[in-house]
Design a protein around this motif. Sequence first.
Motif, PDB file in Angstrom:
ATOM      1  N   ASP A 145       5.104  -0.349  -0.384  1.00  0.00           N
ATOM      2  CA  ASP A 145       5.316  -1.619   0.306  1.00  0.00           C
ATOM      3  C   ASP A 145       4.046  -2.464   0.387  1.00  0.00           C
ATOM      4  O   ASP A 145       3.974  -3.398   1.197  1.00  0.00           O
ATOM      5  CB  ASP A 145       5.865  -1.372   1.707  1.00  0.00           C
ATOM      6  CG  ASP A 145       4.931  -0.508   2.573  1.00  0.00           C
ATOM      7  OD1 ASP A 145       3.854  -0.116   2.076  1.00  0.00           O
ATOM      8  OD2 ASP A 145       5.295  -0.235   3.733  1.00  0.00           O
ATOM      9  N   TYR A 146       3.068  -2.191  -0.460  1.00  0.00           N
ATOM     10  CA  TYR A 146       1.796  -2.921  -0.383  1.00  0.00           C
ATOM     11  C   TYR A 146       2.009  -4.426  -0.505  1.00  0.00           C
ATOM     12  O   TYR A 146       1.490  -5.212   0.299  1.00  0.00           O
ATOM     13  CB  TYR A 146       0.820  -2.458  -1.467  1.00  0.00           C
ATOM     14  CG  TYR A 146      -0.386  -3.369  -1.562  1.00  0.00           C
ATOM     15  CD1 TYR A 146      -1.438  -3.248  -0.659  1.00  0.00           C
ATOM     16  CD2 TYR A 146      -0.437  -4.408  -2.496  1.00  0.00           C
ATOM     17  CE1 TYR A 146      -2.520  -4.126  -0.687  1.00  0.00           C
ATOM     18  CE2 TYR A 146      -1.517  -5.284  -2.534  1.00  0.00           C
ATOM     19  CZ  TYR A 146      -2.555  -5.133  -1.636  1.00  0.00           C
ATOM     20  OH  TYR A 146      -3.615  -6.004  -1.664  1.00  0.00           O
ATOM     21  N   PHE A 147       2.730  -4.866  -1.512  1.00  0.00           N
ATOM     22  CA  PHE A 147       2.856  -6.304  -1.755  1.00  0.00           C
ATOM     23  C   PHE A 147       3.621  -6.992  -0.637  1.00  0.00           C
ATOM     24  O   PHE A 147       3.295  -8.122  -0.260  1.00  0.00           O
ATOM     25  CB  PHE A 147       3.542  -6.546  -3.111  1.00  0.00           C
ATOM     26  CG  PHE A 147       2.700  -6.142  -4.274  1.00  0.00           C
ATOM     27  CD1 PHE A 147       1.626  -6.910  -4.679  1.00  0.00           C
ATOM     28  CD2 PHE A 147       2.964  -4.958  -4.966  1.00  0.00           C
ATOM     29  CE1 PHE A 147       0.836  -6.540  -5.752  1.00  0.00           C
ATOM     30  CE2 PHE A 147       2.187  -4.574  -6.046  1.00  0.00           C
ATOM     31  CZ  PHE A 147       1.118  -5.355  -6.435  1.00  0.00           C
ATOM     32  N   GLU A 148       4.612  -6.324  -0.078  1.00  0.00           N
ATOM     33  CA  GLU A 148       5.398  -6.910   1.002  1.00  0.00           C
ATOM     34  C   GLU A 148       4.592  -7.014   2.296  1.00  0.00           C
ATOM     35  O   GLU A 148       4.688  -8.007   3.019  1.00  0.00           O
ATOM     36  CB  GLU A 148       6.648  -6.052   1.236  1.00  0.00           C
ATOM     37  CG  GLU A 148       7.657  -6.677   2.182  1.00  0.00           C
ATOM     38  CD  GLU A 148       8.963  -5.899   2.209  1.00  0.00           C
ATOM     39  OE1 GLU A 148       9.929  -6.427   2.780  1.00  0.00           O
ATOM     40  OE2 GLU A 148       9.022  -4.771   1.670  1.00  0.00           O
ATOM     41  N   ASN A 149       3.759  -6.013   2.558  1.00  0.00           N
ATOM     42  CA  ASN A 149       3.045  -5.971   3.837  1.00  0.00           C
ATOM     43  C   ASN A 149       1.619  -6.520   3.782  1.00  0.00           C
ATOM     44  O   ASN A 149       1.110  -7.028   4.779  1.00  0.00           O
ATOM     45  CB  ASN A 149       2.997  -4.536   4.365  1.00  0.00           C
ATOM     46  CG  ASN A 149       4.364  -4.030   4.785  1.00  0.00           C
ATOM     47  OD1 ASN A 149       5.261  -4.815   5.073  1.00  0.00           O
ATOM     48  ND2 ASN A 149       4.540  -2.720   4.802  1.00  0.00           N
TER      49      ASN A 149
END
Length: 306
Positions: A145-149
């Motif tokens: 979830d790096y890009f989302e968070n």
Amino acid sequence: ILHGWELLHIWDESFKSSGFVLLRNHGLRQIFENLEREVREFFCSQSQGDKMKFSLSRGYGFGGYVEQGILAVARGSEIHKARPPDAVETLETLSQDGATLPCACNGYRSDSLKEQASSIYKSLQEDLVKKCMELTAKCLQMDTDYFENHGGWGKKYRESFGRLRFTRYLPSTHEDQLQYGEHTDTSFFTFIWRSQRNGLQCRDPRDYEKWIEVDWDPDLLVLNAGDSVSLQTRGRWRSNVHRVVGPDADALNQSPITIAYFAQPSDDTILKPLPSALIPNHPQYDSDFVVPSEFVTASGYRHWKV
């Protein structure tokens, strides 16, 4: 059937070598085909004067209708700046609500084009882009979830920048004119659906004089890596140089249509290297890839290049 590690390997190697992958089984073919009929109706059933009613009169990059003679994508690269404007006309929106598209409230015959465009924009931004970015994070050994968070794309990717563009290819009228000249995209990823074979070619990274014809069938989505992902991976993933040379004359008379979605992080996201151990310490860009002298935001890069 691919196992997880095989898919990650193919994803990484494809973007490292050629800068694109071909996607199937995305579940969007029928939606694309229905939207293509609406787009074709807009381009082919109206006079030029009627189409110009939906122009914002601001040139390229702001949405709405853009007539032939404005767009010249090769001028944003160092490869063939002298090419004449591309043999295309386009219609685009930069938001999920389709604010710059034709609809009944601004004098068009119906809301169908705008409604279907909004639907495919939402499906791409919140579903397919999300899946591809999660796969990218896994591939680069980061949190899923790096890009989302943390990466500037936002919850359900709703903060990300998206440009949905419809292109109709026209016959060339000038010497050395292509349907789209040689260029790279400013995006992180570009999703491309084509109504028929249209002469899309990617440059062979091993020989800059050779071009690879990109396969076509109606279920196929081409996923291009753009400049933003190349900048954020320091060239580990290649922003592929591509062009559209057009199909043969008979096919061109059928007015090929392309639907493309350009995905990028939110406008104020700094395009700095991702926090991955796989990112090289020293850049590995193609020899003619032009890099800004300092880190820039996503929107700053689009304006800097265009």
